[in-house]
Design an enzyme around this catalytic site. Structure first.
Site, mmCIF file in Angstrom:
data_model
loop_
_atom_site.group_PDB
_atom_site.id
_atom_site.type_symbol
_atom_site.label_atom_id
_atom_site.label_comp_id
_atom_site.label_asym_id
_atom_site.label_seq_id
_atom_site.Cartn_x
_atom_site.Cartn_y
_atom_site.Cartn_z
ATOM 1 N N GLY A 216 0.806 -1.217 0.000
ATOM 2 C CA GLY A 216 0.000 0.000 0.000
ATOM 3 C C GLY A 216 0.838 1.265 0.000
ATOM 4 O O GLY A 216 2.038 1.239 -0.232
ATOM 5 N N HIS B 32 4.591 1.715 -7.991
ATOM 6 C CA HIS B 32 3.542 0.693 -7.996
ATOM 7 C C HIS B 32 2.672 0.830 -9.251
ATOM 8 O O HIS B 32 2.273 -0.155 -9.853
ATOM 9 C CB HIS B 32 2.637 0.840 -6.764
ATOM 10 C CG HIS B 32 3.335 0.640 -5.458
ATOM 11 N ND1 HIS B 32 3.601 1.676 -4.595
ATOM 12 C CD2 HIS B 32 3.820 -0.471 -4.874
ATOM 13 C CE1 HIS B 32 4.211 1.211 -3.523
ATOM 14 N NE2 HIS B 32 4.363 -0.085 -3.662
ATOM 15 N N GLN C 257 7.212 -9.661 7.866
ATOM 16 C CA GLN C 257 8.482 -9.284 7.242
ATOM 17 C C GLN C 257 9.173 -8.114 7.930
ATOM 18 O O GLN C 257 10.194 -7.637 7.469
ATOM 19 C CB GLN C 257 8.291 -9.022 5.749
ATOM 20 C CG GLN C 257 7.496 -7.772 5.399
ATOM 21 C CD GLN C 257 7.157 -7.736 3.924
ATOM 22 O OE1 GLN C 257 6.325 -8.494 3.427
ATOM 23 N NE2 GLN C 257 7.812 -6.843 3.179
ATOM 24 N N GLY D 229 8.981 -4.809 -8.373
ATOM 25 C CA GLY D 229 9.874 -3.725 -8.799
ATOM 26 C C GLY D 229 11.334 -4.122 -8.637
ATOM 27 O O GLY D 229 11.711 -4.816 -7.697
ATOM 28 N N LYS E 271 13.542 -2.129 -7.788
ATOM 29 C CA LYS E 271 14.173 -1.411 -6.667
ATOM 30 C C LYS E 271 14.491 -2.384 -5.540
ATOM 31 O O LYS E 271 15.536 -2.316 -4.928
ATOM 32 C CB LYS E 271 13.277 -0.287 -6.138
ATOM 33 C CG LYS E 271 14.011 0.518 -5.054
ATOM 34 C CD LYS E 271 13.232 1.711 -4.595
ATOM 35 C CE LYS E 271 12.180 1.348 -3.590
ATOM 36 N NZ LYS E 271 12.724 0.969 -2.254
ATOM 37 N N ASP E 272 13.565 -3.306 -5.287
ATOM 38 C CA ASP E 272 13.830 -4.359 -4.303
ATOM 39 C C ASP E 272 14.461 -5.531 -5.061
ATOM 40 O O ASP E 272 13.852 -6.595 -5.226
ATOM 41 C CB ASP E 272 12.531 -4.786 -3.622
ATOM 42 C CG ASP E 272 11.925 -3.646 -2.831
ATOM 43 O OD1 ASP E 272 12.517 -3.240 -1.834
ATOM 44 O OD2 ASP E 272 10.874 -3.122 -3.251
ATOM 45 N N GLN F 211 14.727 -8.908 -3.356
ATOM 46 C CA GLN F 211 13.394 -9.515 -3.250
ATOM 47 C C GLN F 211 12.988 -10.148 -4.577
ATOM 48 O O GLN F 211 12.467 -11.273 -4.615
ATOM 49 C CB GLN F 211 12.373 -8.446 -2.835
ATOM 50 C CG GLN F 211 10.934 -8.903 -2.925
ATOM 51 C CD GLN F 211 9.973 -7.908 -2.318
ATOM 52 O OE1 GLN F 211 9.843 -7.839 -1.097
ATOM 53 N NE2 GLN F 211 9.289 -7.125 -3.141
ATOM 54 N N SER G 288 9.658 5.472 -3.253
ATOM 55 C CA SER G 288 9.467 4.512 -2.164
ATOM 56 C C SER G 288 8.439 5.075 -1.201
ATOM 57 O O SER G 288 8.410 6.295 -0.955
ATOM 58 C CB SER G 288 10.796 4.313 -1.425
ATOM 59 O OG SER G 288 10.562 3.694 -0.172
ATOM 60 N N SER G 289 7.607 4.184 -0.643
ATOM 61 C CA SER G 289 6.629 4.651 0.350
ATOM 62 C C SER G 289 7.368 5.257 1.543
ATOM 63 O O SER G 289 6.852 6.138 2.224
ATOM 64 C CB SER G 289 5.756 3.485 0.812
ATOM 65 O OG SER G 289 5.210 2.834 -0.298
HETATM 66 O O1 PAF Z 1 7.638 -5.220 -1.875
HETATM 67 C C1 PAF Z 1 6.699 -5.208 -1.058
HETATM 68 O O2 PAF Z 1 5.937 -4.236 -0.957
HETATM 69 C C2 PAF Z 1 6.490 -6.404 -0.127
HETATM 70 O O3 PAF Z 1 7.699 -6.943 0.269
HETATM 71 C C3 PAF Z 1 5.583 -7.491 -0.733
HETATM 72 C C4 PAF Z 1 6.203 -8.118 -1.967
HETATM 73 C C5 PAF Z 1 4.238 -6.882 -1.103
HETATM 74 C C6 PAF Z 1 5.339 -8.595 0.295
HETATM 75 O O4 PAF Z 1 4.725 -8.119 1.432
#
Ligand code: PAF
Length: 281
Positions: free
Chosen positions: A31, A37, A61, A147, A149-150, A153, A185-186
């Site tokens: 969010g 996003h 997380q 993304g 950016k991560d 991930q 970034s949020s």
């Molecule tokens: O990148 C994110 O915003 C979070 O790590 C994700 C992938 C939604 C998992 O909670």
């Protein structure tokens, strides 16, 4: 566009779409959506008949002392952005919907997660892999969007999907930046005006290292030193890590050969920001 809070509602909707022979894309988010996003949703809308955006600040997380409580939230704004971008469904569950009281099963990985962000955030990727696996099981998308950016991930999730045979295409999308180069970034909302200005140092340090590389420097140590020099010259910046790693294995490299990820995490005041660039020889 519909907003639903329960797993059953998502399942019912996806079942109906499948009955109609429609493809489904998933954009998992926490969010407080921004242009970054939106670029994921745009891509998902291009490539799928129906698009689900999940909005869930995943407690699993976040480590102790991290920003779970203060993580910015604004569902009305998020819903407006999703609707405008052409998403069809928002899944916005409560933590109790995602994690029943006796929850005790996790998805973890023993490669790719130990370095970079995993070093200072030891529980982070277990939380990400677990929640993303759950979202994949709930939505059963054809494609899912993350993304660049991560970057760690993205690498971890791509690996998990292959290890566990999810049969979902993972689509990585480019970093979206502010006009002055700061990656969207949020967490940028935590920065006061002085910190916001200082935060441009992340992109600047990577840009300079990239220029040095393009001018012929291929020793990782020299590029790393250049990044550190620039970051250390900014009084509000404190380095968490600066690493040059192989983009497949995420293992540190000595020379730039193939695809190398230059990844950094830097505290600006109390806010931890990440950024990266891929260079290739
Ligand atoms: O990148 C994110 O915003 C979070 O790590 C994700 C992938 C939604 C998992 O909670």
């Amino acid at each position: 566009m519909k907003i639903v809070n329960t797993i059953q509602e998502v399942r019912d909707q996806v079942k109906e779409w499948r009955r109609q022979g429609l493809s489904v894309g998933l954009v998992p988010t926490m969010g407080y959506l921004h242009e970054g996003h939106k670029s994921l949703i745009d891509r998902a809308v291009e490539q799928n008949d129906r698009v689900v955006v999940s909005v869930f600040v995943n407690p699993m997380q976040f480590g102790p002392g991290e920003d779970l409580e203060s993580y910015p939230r604004d569902m009305d704004r998020d819903a407006a952005l999703c609707e405008k971008a052409g998403a069809h469904l928002i899944f916005h569950p409560e933590p109790s919907e995602m994690y029943q009281k006796d929850f005790s099963s996790y998805v973890d990985m023993n490669t790719l997660t130990g370095g970079l962000c995993g070093k200072s955030r030891p529980v982070h990727f277990r939380g990400v892999c677990t929640v993303v696996s759950k979202l994949f099981h709930i939505v059963t998308p054809d494609r899912a969007y993350f993304g660049q950016k991560d970057a760690q991930q993205l690498a971890v999730i791509s690996h998990m999907v292959s290890d566990l045979n999810f049969g979902i295409e993972i689509v990585g999308c480019p970093i979206v930046r502010e006009e002055d180069g700061l990656a969207k970034s949020s967490r940028n909302t935590y920065l006061n005006p002085e910190e916001r200005k200082a935060a441009t140092v992340l992109n600047r340090s990577l840009e300079e290292a990239q220029e040095l590389f393009l001018a012929g420097e291929s020793r990782a140590e020299v590029l790393k030193e250049r990044i550190c020099q620039i970051l250390e010259a900014e009084p509000l910046a404190r380095i968490d890590y600066v690493e040059l790693v192989d983009w497949q294995s995420l293992e540190p490299v000595e020379e730039i050969n193939g695809c190398v990820l230059m990844a950094i995490a830097v505290f600006i005041g109390k806010t931890r920001l990440i950024d990266n660039r891929i260079i290739e020889k």
